[in-house]
Design an enzyme around this catalytic site. Structure first.
Site, PDB file in Angstrom:
ATOM      1  N   HIS A  69       7.119 -30.697  11.120  1.00 55.09           N
ATOM      2  CA  HIS A  69       6.548 -29.404  10.703  1.00 55.09           C
ATOM      3  C   HIS A  69       5.508 -29.603   9.604  1.00 55.09           C
ATOM      4  O   HIS A  69       4.525 -28.859   9.531  1.00 55.09           O
ATOM      5  CB  HIS A  69       7.658 -28.459  10.248  1.00 55.09           C
TER       6      HIS A  69
ATOM      7  N   ASP B 253       0.869  -1.184   0.000  1.00 57.87           N
ATOM      8  CA  ASP B 253       0.000   0.000   0.000  1.00 57.87           C
ATOM      9  C   ASP B 253       0.906   1.235   0.000  1.00 57.87           C
ATOM     10  O   ASP B 253       2.131   1.124  -0.199  1.00 57.87           O
ATOM     11  CB  ASP B 253      -0.992  -0.037   1.182  1.00 57.87           C
TER      12      ASP B 253
ATOM     13  N   CYS C   6       3.090  -3.150   4.032  1.00 56.38           N
ATOM     14  CA  CYS C   6       2.228  -2.019   4.388  1.00 56.38           C
ATOM     15  C   CYS C   6       2.972  -1.248   5.482  1.00 56.38           C
ATOM     16  O   CYS C   6       4.201  -1.350   5.569  1.00 56.38           O
ATOM     17  CB  CYS C   6       0.825  -2.479   4.810  1.00 56.38           C
TER      18      CYS C   6
ATOM     19  N   HIS D  37      10.090 -23.795   9.463  1.00 59.29           N
ATOM     20  CA  HIS D  37       9.110 -24.491  10.295  1.00 59.29           C
ATOM     21  C   HIS D  37       7.664 -24.311   9.815  1.00 59.29           C
ATOM     22  O   HIS D  37       6.838 -25.189  10.025  1.00 59.29           O
ATOM     23  CB  HIS D  37       9.201 -24.002  11.749  1.00 59.29           C
TER      24      HIS D  37
ATOM     25  N   THR E  40       2.887  -1.620   8.827  1.00 58.34           N
ATOM     26  CA  THR E  40       3.393  -2.538   9.852  1.00 58.34           C
ATOM     27  C   THR E  40       3.628  -3.953   9.340  1.00 58.34           C
ATOM     28  O   THR E  40       4.275  -4.750  10.017  1.00 58.34           O
ATOM     29  CB  THR E  40       2.364  -2.663  10.993  1.00 58.34           C
TER      30      THR E  40
HETATM   31  C1  RB5 Z   1      -1.882   2.716   6.646  1.00 57.65           C
HETATM   32  O1  RB5 Z   1      -1.892   3.909   7.358  1.00 57.65           O
HETATM   33  C2  RB5 Z   1      -1.623   1.541   7.581  1.00 57.65           C
HETATM   34  O2  RB5 Z   1      -2.694   1.352   8.428  1.00 57.65           O
HETATM   35  C3  RB5 Z   1      -1.324   0.288   6.791  1.00 57.65           C
HETATM   36  O3  RB5 Z   1      -0.247   0.508   5.964  1.00 57.65           O
HETATM   37  C4  RB5 Z   1      -0.948  -0.958   7.581  1.00 57.65           C
HETATM   38  O4  RB5 Z   1       0.054  -0.681   8.510  1.00 57.65           O
HETATM   39  C5  RB5 Z   1      -2.044  -1.747   8.147  1.00 57.65           C
HETATM   40  O5  RB5 Z   1      -1.827  -2.813   8.715  1.00 57.65           O
END
Ligand code: RB5
Length: 173
Positions: A135, A10, A67, A100, A69
């Site tokens: 596994h 994203d 993304c 694993h 996180t």
């Molecule tokens: C976008 O602001 C953020 O929420 C997205 O990139 C991601 O981290 C969601 O899990």
């Protein structure tokens, strides 16, 4: 050996995706980029599903999703049967995700890891191999769960008069 990696991101993952595309190409991988193509705001599930379906269908053996996180990408990708997506922020976890868990999609946070560390994580994941044995017994249980929840379980939940209140019956806050 087929060396195709489907990649998606994203807006929060876009800069890291671009860097990792260059790294993957340097390493001899073919990259299939499903977008996004800028830092303009988009919704991560739209890109997660494209990579997840490419991996689940066998079009690409591996997928990489970024993304902010890595969490939203992993949550979404893991909804697609056959996908085992792992969100990693260190090379040890990436190695174990492969050895694993036979993770076929790696997710990372563009707001969590810098490009140098991200390259190390990708390298650890791509160069590790599934160890099989006990596994494989465990990943087979994940597949059995997908069968049960995705088919029988889905029918139960959508059956008229099934368990739990229907929408609009006073449980919404
Ligand atoms: C976008 O602001 C953020 O929420 C997205 O990139 C991601 O981290 C969601 O899990």
């Amino acid at each position: 050996m087929q060396k195709v990696v489907a990649v998606g991101a994203d807006h929060a993952g876009f800069p890291l995706k671009e860097d990792l595309k260059a790294y993957l190409k340097e390493q001899g991988y073919e990259v299939r980029d499903v977008g996004t193509d800028s830092v303009g705001s988009v919704d991560y599930p739209d890109f997660a599903v494209r990579v997840a379906e490419a991996v689940a269908s066998g079009e690409a053996p591996w997928g990489l999703l970024i993304c902010g996180t890595g969490i939203g990408m992993a949550i979404t990708a893991n909804k697609v049967p056959g996908v085992r997506a792992a969100c990693c922020a260190d090379p040890f976890s990436a190695r174990m995700a492969r050895a694993h868990n036979d993770a076929n999609i790696l997710t990372m946070g563009g707001r969590v890891v810098g490009p140098g560390l991200a390259r190390e994580i990708v390298k650890a994941w791509l160069e590790s191999r599934f160890e099989g044995g006990r596994h494989a017994r465990r990943t087979a249980k994940i597949e059995a769960l997908e069968e049960r929840v995705g088919r029988g379980g889905q029918r139960e939940r959508s059956a008229p008069g099934g368990p739990g209140p229907a929408r609009g019956e006073g449980h919404e806050r």
